[in-house]
Design a protein around this motif. Structure first.
Motif, PDB file in Angstrom:
ATOM      1  N   VAL A 198       0.900  -1.465  -0.113  1.00 16.58           N
ATOM      2  CA  VAL A 198       0.277   0.012   0.078  1.00 16.58           C
ATOM      3  C   VAL A 198       0.762   1.314   0.100  1.00 16.58           C
ATOM      4  CG1 VAL A 198      -1.744   1.245   1.316  1.00 16.58           C
ATOM      5  CG2 VAL A 198      -1.829  -1.204   1.279  1.00 16.58           C
ATOM      6  N   VAL A 199       0.602   2.366  -1.088  1.00 11.10           N
ATOM      7  CA  VAL A 199       1.580   3.105  -0.966  1.00 11.10           C
ATOM      8  C   VAL A 199       0.706   4.531  -0.867  1.00 11.10           C
ATOM      9  CG1 VAL A 199       3.104   4.589  -2.489  1.00 11.10           C
ATOM     10  CG2 VAL A 199       3.335   2.181  -2.443  1.00 11.10           C
ATOM     11  N   VAL A 200       0.822   5.341   0.243  1.00 12.67           N
ATOM     12  CA  VAL A 200       0.288   6.756   0.357  1.00 12.67           C
ATOM     13  C   VAL A 200       0.982   7.803  -0.583  1.00 12.67           C
ATOM     14  CG1 VAL A 200      -0.372   8.378   1.956  1.00 12.67           C
ATOM     15  CG2 VAL A 200      -0.142   5.854   2.839  1.00 12.67           C
ATOM     16  N   ASN A 201       0.423   8.301  -1.350  1.00 11.71           N
ATOM     17  CA  ASN A 201       0.840   9.277  -2.335  1.00 11.71           C
ATOM     18  C   ASN A 201       0.507  10.358  -1.973  1.00 11.71           C
ATOM     19  OD1 ASN A 201       2.289   9.813  -4.583  1.00 11.71           O
ATOM     20  ND2 ASN A 201       0.447  10.119  -5.918  1.00 11.71           N
ATOM     21  N   LYS A 202       1.301  11.437  -2.529  1.00 10.97           N
ATOM     22  CA  LYS A 202       1.258  12.937  -2.186  1.00 10.97           C
ATOM     23  C   LYS A 202       1.759  13.276  -0.929  1.00 10.97           C
ATOM     24  CE  LYS A 202      -2.827  13.213  -5.266  1.00 10.97           C
ATOM     25  NZ  LYS A 202      -4.121  13.829  -5.577  1.00 10.97           N
ATOM     26  N   ALA A 203       2.653  12.470  -0.548  1.00 11.82           N
ATOM     27  CA  ALA A 203       3.418  12.870   0.808  1.00 11.82           C
ATOM     28  C   ALA A 203       4.322  14.062   0.600  1.00 11.82           C
ATOM     29  CB  ALA A 203       3.919  11.484   1.457  1.00 11.82           C
ATOM     30  N   ASP A 204       3.818  15.133   0.449  1.00 11.96           N
ATOM     31  CA  ASP A 204       4.686  16.381   0.235  1.00 11.96           C
ATOM     32  C   ASP A 204       3.898  17.642   0.860  1.00 11.96           C
ATOM     33  OD1 ASP A 204       2.804  16.916  -1.862  1.00 11.96           O
ATOM     34  OD2 ASP A 204       3.843  15.556  -3.213  1.00 11.96           O
ATOM     35  N   GLY A 205       4.607  18.524   0.820  1.00  9.86           N
ATOM     36  CA  GLY A 205       4.173  19.879   1.208  1.00  9.86           C
ATOM     37  C   GLY A 205       3.206  19.840   2.447  1.00  9.86           C
ATOM     38  N   ASP A 206       1.970  20.325   2.168  1.00 12.39           N
ATOM     39  CA  ASP A 206       1.147  20.502   3.392  1.00 12.39           C
ATOM     40  C   ASP A 206       0.271  18.890   3.612  1.00 12.39           C
ATOM     41  OD1 ASP A 206       1.305  23.084   3.251  1.00 12.39           O
ATOM     42  OD2 ASP A 206      -0.502  23.514   2.210  1.00 12.39           O
ATOM     43  N   LEU A 207       0.502  18.259   2.706  1.00 16.12           N
ATOM     44  CA  LEU A 207       0.064  16.737   2.987  1.00 16.12           C
ATOM     45  C   LEU A 207       0.873  15.767   3.336  1.00 16.12           C
ATOM     46  CD1 LEU A 207      -1.787  16.504  -0.507  1.00 16.12           C
ATOM     47  CD2 LEU A 207      -2.987  16.891   1.577  1.00 16.12           C
ATOM     48  N   ALA A 208       2.017  16.453   3.853  1.00 15.26           N
ATOM     49  CA  ALA A 208       3.074  15.447   4.217  1.00 15.26           C
ATOM     50  C   ALA A 208       2.725  14.713   5.546  1.00 15.26           C
ATOM     51  CB  ALA A 208       4.506  16.111   4.527  1.00 15.26           C
ATOM     52  N   SER A 209       2.050  15.369   6.468  1.00 19.05           N
ATOM     53  CA  SER A 209       2.077  14.951   7.832  1.00 19.05           C
ATOM     54  C   SER A 209       0.854  14.190   7.963  1.00 19.05           C
ATOM     55  CB  SER A 209       1.696  16.282   9.017  1.00 19.05           C
ATOM     56  OG  SER A 209       0.841  16.897   8.487  1.00 19.05           O
ATOM     57  N   ALA A 210      -0.212  14.390   7.087  1.00 20.61           N
ATOM     58  CA  ALA A 210      -1.517  13.595   6.847  1.00 20.61           C
ATOM     59  C   ALA A 210      -1.103  12.235   6.313  1.00 20.61           C
ATOM     60  CB  ALA A 210      -2.391  14.376   5.878  1.00 20.61           C
ATOM     61  N   ALA A 211      -0.053  12.440   5.499  1.00 11.42           N
ATOM     62  CA  ALA A 211       0.168  11.196   4.863  1.00 11.42           C
ATOM     63  C   ALA A 211       0.911  10.228   5.681  1.00 11.42           C
ATOM     64  CB  ALA A 211       1.320  11.548   3.460  1.00 11.42           C
ATOM     65  N   GLY A 212       1.679  10.818   6.636  1.00  8.37           N
ATOM     66  CA  GLY A 212       2.189   9.806   7.560  1.00  8.37           C
ATOM     67  C   GLY A 212       1.314   9.501   8.462  1.00  8.37           C
ATOM     68  N   ARG A 213       0.171  10.137   8.877  1.00  7.93           N
ATOM     69  CA  ARG A 213      -0.695   9.481   9.856  1.00  7.93           C
ATOM     70  C   ARG A 213      -1.490   8.314   9.046  1.00  7.93           C
ATOM     71  NH1 ARG A 213      -1.487  14.666  11.071  1.00  7.93           N
ATOM     72  NH2 ARG A 213      -3.256  15.023   9.841  1.00  7.93           N
ATOM     73  N   THR A 214      -1.881   8.688   7.641  1.00 12.19           N
ATOM     74  CA  THR A 214      -2.470   7.895   6.988  1.00 12.19           C
ATOM     75  C   THR A 214      -1.647   6.601   6.831  1.00 12.19           C
ATOM     76  OG1 THR A 214      -3.689   9.392   5.710  1.00 12.19           O
ATOM     77  CG2 THR A 214      -3.635   7.411   4.744  1.00 12.19           C
ATOM     78  N   ARG A 215      -0.412   6.531   6.463  1.00 12.08           N
ATOM     79  CA  ARG A 215       0.501   5.529   6.430  1.00 12.08           C
ATOM     80  C   ARG A 215       0.316   4.622   7.835  1.00 12.08           C
ATOM     81  NH1 ARG A 215       7.102   5.275   6.012  1.00 12.08           N
ATOM     82  NH2 ARG A 215       7.305   3.116   6.109  1.00 12.08           N
ATOM     83  N   ALA A 216       0.247   5.213   8.932  1.00 16.01           N
ATOM     84  CA  ALA A 216       0.103   4.499  10.197  1.00 16.01           C
ATOM     85  C   ALA A 216      -1.277   3.701  10.351  1.00 16.01           C
ATOM     86  CB  ALA A 216       0.223   5.357  11.281  1.00 16.01           C
ATOM     87  N   ASP A 217      -2.359   4.362   9.619  1.00 15.31           N
ATOM     88  CA  ASP A 217      -3.587   4.063   9.729  1.00 15.31           C
ATOM     89  C   ASP A 217      -3.659   2.443   8.834  1.00 15.31           C
ATOM     90  OD1 ASP A 217      -4.634   5.878  11.316  1.00 15.31           O
ATOM     91  OD2 ASP A 217      -5.492   6.977   9.912  1.00 15.31           O
ATOM     92  N   TYR A 218      -3.060   2.600   7.802  1.00 14.71           N
ATOM     93  CA  TYR A 218      -3.210   1.533   7.018  1.00 14.71           C
ATOM     94  C   TYR A 218      -2.286   0.384   7.433  1.00 14.71           C
ATOM     95  CZ  TYR A 218      -6.057   3.559   3.023  1.00 14.71           C
ATOM     96  OH  TYR A 218      -6.948   3.819   2.291  1.00 14.71           O
ATOM     97  N   ALA A 219      -1.005   0.802   8.107  1.00 19.77           N
ATOM     98  CA  ALA A 219      -0.072  -0.245   8.630  1.00 19.77           C
ATOM     99  C   ALA A 219      -0.857  -1.025   9.713  1.00 19.77           C
ATOM    100  CB  ALA A 219       1.040   0.355   9.108  1.00 19.77           C
ATOM    101  N   ALA A 220      -1.710  -0.246  10.572  1.00 20.99           N
ATOM    102  CA  ALA A 220      -2.693  -1.103  11.537  1.00 20.99           C
ATOM    103  C   ALA A 220      -3.636  -2.020  10.914  1.00 20.99           C
ATOM    104  CB  ALA A 220      -3.136   0.071  12.349  1.00 20.99           C
ATOM    105  N   ALA A 221      -4.271  -1.667   9.672  1.00 18.23           N
ATOM    106  CA  ALA A 221      -5.068  -1.978   8.987  1.00 18.23           C
ATOM    107  C   ALA A 221      -4.729  -3.297   8.268  1.00 18.23           C
ATOM    108  CB  ALA A 221      -6.040  -1.047   8.122  1.00 18.23           C
ATOM    109  N   VAL A 222      -3.676  -3.375   7.524  1.00 16.62           N
ATOM    110  CA  VAL A 222      -3.265  -4.288   7.014  1.00 16.62           C
ATOM    111  C   VAL A 222      -2.786  -5.506   7.880  1.00 16.62           C
ATOM    112  CG1 VAL A 222      -2.653  -3.162   4.643  1.00 16.62           C
ATOM    113  CG2 VAL A 222      -0.900  -3.452   6.428  1.00 16.62           C
TER     114      VAL A 222
END
Ligand code: GDP
Length: 329
Positions: A198-222
């Motif tokens: 699973v790859v969280v795209n758009k981990a840049d600029g303003d979206l970087a921290s949201a991407a980090g959280r989303t990554r953790a959410d998916y890591a827990a889900a998978v």
């Protein structure tokens, strides 16, 4: 305009000799619904069968707008820079957006399409998913015989096309956007279960921290999902297709996956299962074609359909009646 049908032997020679026009012609014939085209395509595929199987087969899916074409361009150019040859195919039975092709707009992957070691082929257009998927699988085999050692099959995140793609590739990569759980992104649990990466795209600029959280959410889900492989646990990564940051890590994961499932021999088993499943799907498609073309069946089918539609006869009984009239010839 009638174009003469190429000789299968010359197409095979062309593909072996690195002639991209021969590859494109062979794929066009494989995609055709005309019987004479199919005959040539079948002969080419049959001759080249021993020369297929050499690519890493990667399926990529994700909802529209998540950045699939940007990501495939970034990944594809990175992989070519690493010395590989990359073919990009698409499965999209639903799309009429660009005349039946999600990749029809060449500018979507402008840089990649200019690379000599890339080959980008649009989806064979709208149609029955089974047919579109089969043609894409055949295009994949032709690309392998040509010498592409990475084949990427893209699908948009709708319907059953993910399952069809997962059934033809080694690794299934799900691309998601920062923010929102999978329900918010409209990603079904069944599709999550297909993902090897699973790859969280758009981990840049303003979206970087949201991407980090989303990554953790998916890591827990998978973590909660049933593992697909003994030798590989689904990983969750983040990257920016736009800046290119993290794209090398994605390729590194694809590489590690490949090493793991090859050395455990799970890849051989998975490909053998996929090939057997395709055999049976070919058989059922061909049987239905023959059934419909049978004169006795054709003579009865209208009345039987009317009986079923009006409720006079149950579908089960009606199906048996038609099958008995066909007799499996
Ligand atoms: P697709 O519909 O999934 O193929 O998505 P596209 O590749 O067409 O991208 C949709 C939009 O997202 C475009 O405006 C892209 O420029 C933007 N986009 C794609 N990747 C990134 C990224 O890594 N970061 C940011 N910020 N935007 C991106």
């Amino acid at each position: 305009m009638t174009v003469p049908i190429p000789d299968p032997g010359r197409l095979v020679e062309g593909i072996r000799g690195g002639d991209r026009r021969a590859l494109a012609r062979a794929i066009t014939l494989a995609e055709s619904t005309r019987a004479d085209h199919r005959t040539v395509a079948d002969e080419v595929l049959d001759t080249l069968a021993p020369e297929t199987g050499g690519a890493r087969r990667v399926g990529i899916s994700g909802p529209p707008g998540v950045g699939k074409s940007t990501f495939i361009e970034a990944l594809g150019t990175h992989v070519i820079d690493e010395g590989h040859r990359v073919a990009v195919l698409a499965v999209d039975p639903s799309s009429r957006r660009t005349g039946g092709s999600i990749l029809g707009d060449k500018t979507r992957m402008g840089e990649l399409s200019r690379r000599a070691d890339a080959f980008i082929r649009p989806s064979p257009g709208a149609g029955q998913l089974g047919g579109v998927a089969r043609r894409t699988r055949e295009a994949m085999l032709l690309c392998e015989a040509f010498g592409f050692d990475v084949v990427i099959v893209e699908t948009i995140g709708v319907g059953q096309s993910e399952v069809a793609v997962a059934d033809m590739v080694d690794l299934f990569l799900l691309l998601v956007a920062p923010g929102g759980g999978d329900e918010l992104q409209g990603i079904k649990r069944g599709i999550m279960e297909l993902a090897d990466l699973v790859v969280v795209n758009k981990a840049d600029g303003d979206l970087a921290s949201a991407a980090g959280r989303t990554r953790a959410d998916y890591a827990a889900a998978v973590h909660l999902l049933r593992p697909k492989w003994h030798s590989w646990a689904t990983e969750v990564l983040a990257c920016s297709a736009l800046t290119g940051s993290g794209v090398d890590d994605v390729w590194d994961a694809i590489d590690r996956f490949d090493t793991a499932v090859r050395s455990s021999r799970e890849l051989d088993d998975a490909r053998a299962r996929q090939a057997t499943a395709w055999l049976w799907s070919e058989i059922s498609d061909a049987l239905i074609d023959r059934f419909r073309a049978d004169p006795t069946v054709a003579g009865l089918v209208g009345a039987v359909e009317a009986d079923v539609a009006s409720g006079r006869v149950s579908p089960t009984v009606a199906a048996r009646r038609l099958l008995d009239s066909f007799g499996g010839r």
